[in-house]
Design a protein around this motif. Structure first.
Motif, PDB file in Angstrom:
ATOM      1  N   VAL A   1       1.302   4.774   1.400  1.00 23.96           N
ATOM      2  CA  VAL A   1       0.859   5.409   2.643  1.00 23.96           C
ATOM      3  C   VAL A   1       1.225   6.897   2.637  1.00 23.96           C
ATOM      4  O   VAL A   1       2.395   7.259   2.496  1.00 23.96           O
ATOM      5  CB  VAL A   1       1.486   4.727   3.879  1.00 23.96           C
ATOM      6  CG1 VAL A   1       1.042   5.417   5.162  1.00 23.96           C
ATOM      7  CG2 VAL A   1       1.131   3.240   3.904  1.00 23.96           C
TER       8      VAL A   1
ATOM      9  N   ARG B   1      -7.515   8.626  -7.069  1.00 28.66           N
ATOM     10  CA  ARG B   1      -7.440   7.735  -5.900  1.00 28.66           C
ATOM     11  C   ARG B   1      -7.503   8.501  -4.581  1.00 28.66           C
ATOM     12  O   ARG B   1      -7.950   7.975  -3.580  1.00 28.66           O
ATOM     13  CB  ARG B   1      -6.169   6.885  -5.951  1.00 28.66           C
ATOM     14  CG  ARG B   1      -6.021   5.970  -7.148  1.00 28.66           C
ATOM     15  CD  ARG B   1      -7.120   4.913  -7.266  1.00 28.66           C
ATOM     16  NE  ARG B   1      -7.414   4.266  -6.023  1.00 28.66           N
ATOM     17  CZ  ARG B   1      -6.853   3.158  -5.549  1.00 28.66           C
ATOM     18  NH1 ARG B   1      -5.962   2.536  -6.254  1.00 28.66           N
ATOM     19  NH2 ARG B   1      -7.195   2.672  -4.387  1.00 28.66           N
TER      20      ARG B   1
ATOM     21  N   MET C   1      -4.218   5.392   3.021  1.00 29.86           N
ATOM     22  CA  MET C   1      -3.552   4.243   2.418  1.00 29.86           C
ATOM     23  C   MET C   1      -4.266   3.897   1.115  1.00 29.86           C
ATOM     24  O   MET C   1      -5.486   3.781   1.082  1.00 29.86           O
ATOM     25  CB  MET C   1      -3.565   3.053   3.366  1.00 29.86           C
ATOM     26  CG  MET C   1      -2.695   3.288   4.584  1.00 29.86           C
ATOM     27  SD  MET C   1      -2.490   1.839   5.599  1.00 29.86           S
ATOM     28  CE  MET C   1      -3.962   1.936   6.576  1.00 29.86           C
ATOM     29  N   LEU C   2      -3.467   3.745   0.066  1.00 35.21           N
ATOM     30  CA  LEU C   2      -4.002   3.390  -1.236  1.00 35.21           C
ATOM     31  C   LEU C   2      -3.374   2.085  -1.699  1.00 35.21           C
ATOM     32  O   LEU C   2      -2.165   1.886  -1.528  1.00 35.21           O
ATOM     33  CB  LEU C   2      -3.673   4.473  -2.277  1.00 35.21           C
ATOM     34  CG  LEU C   2      -4.139   5.890  -2.005  1.00 35.21           C
ATOM     35  CD1 LEU C   2      -3.639   6.818  -3.110  1.00 35.21           C
ATOM     36  CD2 LEU C   2      -5.655   5.945  -1.906  1.00 35.21           C
ATOM     37  N   ALA C   3      -4.176   1.220  -2.290  1.00 28.03           N
ATOM     38  CA  ALA C   3      -3.632  -0.005  -2.883  1.00 28.03           C
ATOM     39  C   ALA C   3      -2.660   0.391  -3.989  1.00 28.03           C
ATOM     40  O   ALA C   3      -2.929   1.312  -4.777  1.00 28.03           O
ATOM     41  CB  ALA C   3      -4.761  -0.864  -3.438  1.00 28.03           C
ATOM     42  N   LEU C   4      -1.530  -0.262  -4.045  1.00 26.39           N
ATOM     43  CA  LEU C   4      -0.513   0.051  -5.035  1.00 26.39           C
ATOM     44  C   LEU C   4      -0.845  -0.563  -6.396  1.00 26.39           C
ATOM     45  O   LEU C   4      -0.367  -0.088  -7.427  1.00 26.39           O
ATOM     46  CB  LEU C   4       0.842  -0.454  -4.535  1.00 26.39           C
ATOM     47  CG  LEU C   4       2.085   0.127  -5.145  1.00 26.39           C
ATOM     48  CD1 LEU C   4       2.087   1.648  -5.081  1.00 26.39           C
ATOM     49  CD2 LEU C   4       3.306  -0.415  -4.437  1.00 26.39           C
TER      50      LEU C   4
ATOM     51  N   ARG D   1       0.840  -1.205   0.000  1.00 24.30           N
ATOM     52  CA  ARG D   1       0.000   0.000   0.000  1.00 24.30           C
ATOM     53  C   ARG D   1       0.875   1.255   0.000  1.00 24.30           C
ATOM     54  O   ARG D   1       1.920   1.299   0.639  1.00 24.30           O
ATOM     55  CB  ARG D   1      -0.899   0.032   1.236  1.00 24.30           C
ATOM     56  CG  ARG D   1      -1.983  -1.016   1.200  1.00 24.30           C
ATOM     57  CD  ARG D   1      -2.965  -0.800   2.347  1.00 24.30           C
ATOM     58  NE  ARG D   1      -4.082  -1.688   2.238  1.00 24.30           N
ATOM     59  CZ  ARG D   1      -4.128  -2.912   2.740  1.00 24.30           C
ATOM     60  NH1 ARG D   1      -3.080  -3.393   3.378  1.00 24.30           N
ATOM     61  NH2 ARG D   1      -5.203  -3.653   2.600  1.00 24.30           N
TER      62      ARG D   1
END
Length: 158
Positions: free
Chosen positions: A64, A132, A79-82, A62
């Protein structure tokens, strides 16, 4: 053009390097940090006036965004999914490798073509970053482009 009041006052890239960055990747990263120091528009959605410090890292797949105030007190963590960024990051790294080869070979036309591709990938990465972060963090397009560069540099460290 009026600049948004919320902005980053400092950026901290976190994480230990497992791979060395190439000279070009280091130059890209350093330029992105310098440009962000000079000008940016970045704030957590509910706090448009915030002058913040960003601790940017990749943890457990993720991305961050650990946003802190001027005293380093936590404000918000996003937090974003990569996953959605991975193909763009991979393409960007391939372009950097091609660029280094073209420079070493002195192929000016190829260097220019690769630069155009790099700009296109930066634009795609910026659009994805803005999308995002929507509803969590407000950023402008130039800030998003520079943050995408930093994400690529951090990803390389994994």
């Amino acid at each position: 053009m009026a600049q948004a009041q919320g902005r980053l006052t400092r950026i901290v890239l976190e994480g230990e390097s497992l791979h060395r960055l190439s000279a070009l990747q280091e130059a890209d990263r350093d330029q992105a940090v310098a440009d962000l120091r000079e000008e940016n528009s970045f704030y957590p959605t509910p706090q448009p006036e915030l002058q913040s410090i960003l601790h940017l890292s990749i943890q457990q797949g993720r991305l961050v965004f650990d946003i802190r105030d001027a005293e380093e007190q936590p404000v918000q963590a996003v937090m974003l999914a990569l996953g959605p960024f991975k193909m763009l990051i991979k393409d960007y790294q391939m372009l950097l490798d091609s660029y280094a080869s073209a420079v070493a070979e002195g192929r000016e036309a190829r260097i220019q073509a690769i630069d155009m591709g790099r700009r296109g990938l930066h634009n795609e990465g910026a659009e994805l970053m803005i999308e995002r972060l929507k509803g969590k963090v407000e950023i402008d397009f130039p800030t998003a482009r520079r943050l995408f560069t930093l994400v690529c540099a951090l990803h390389q460290k994994l």
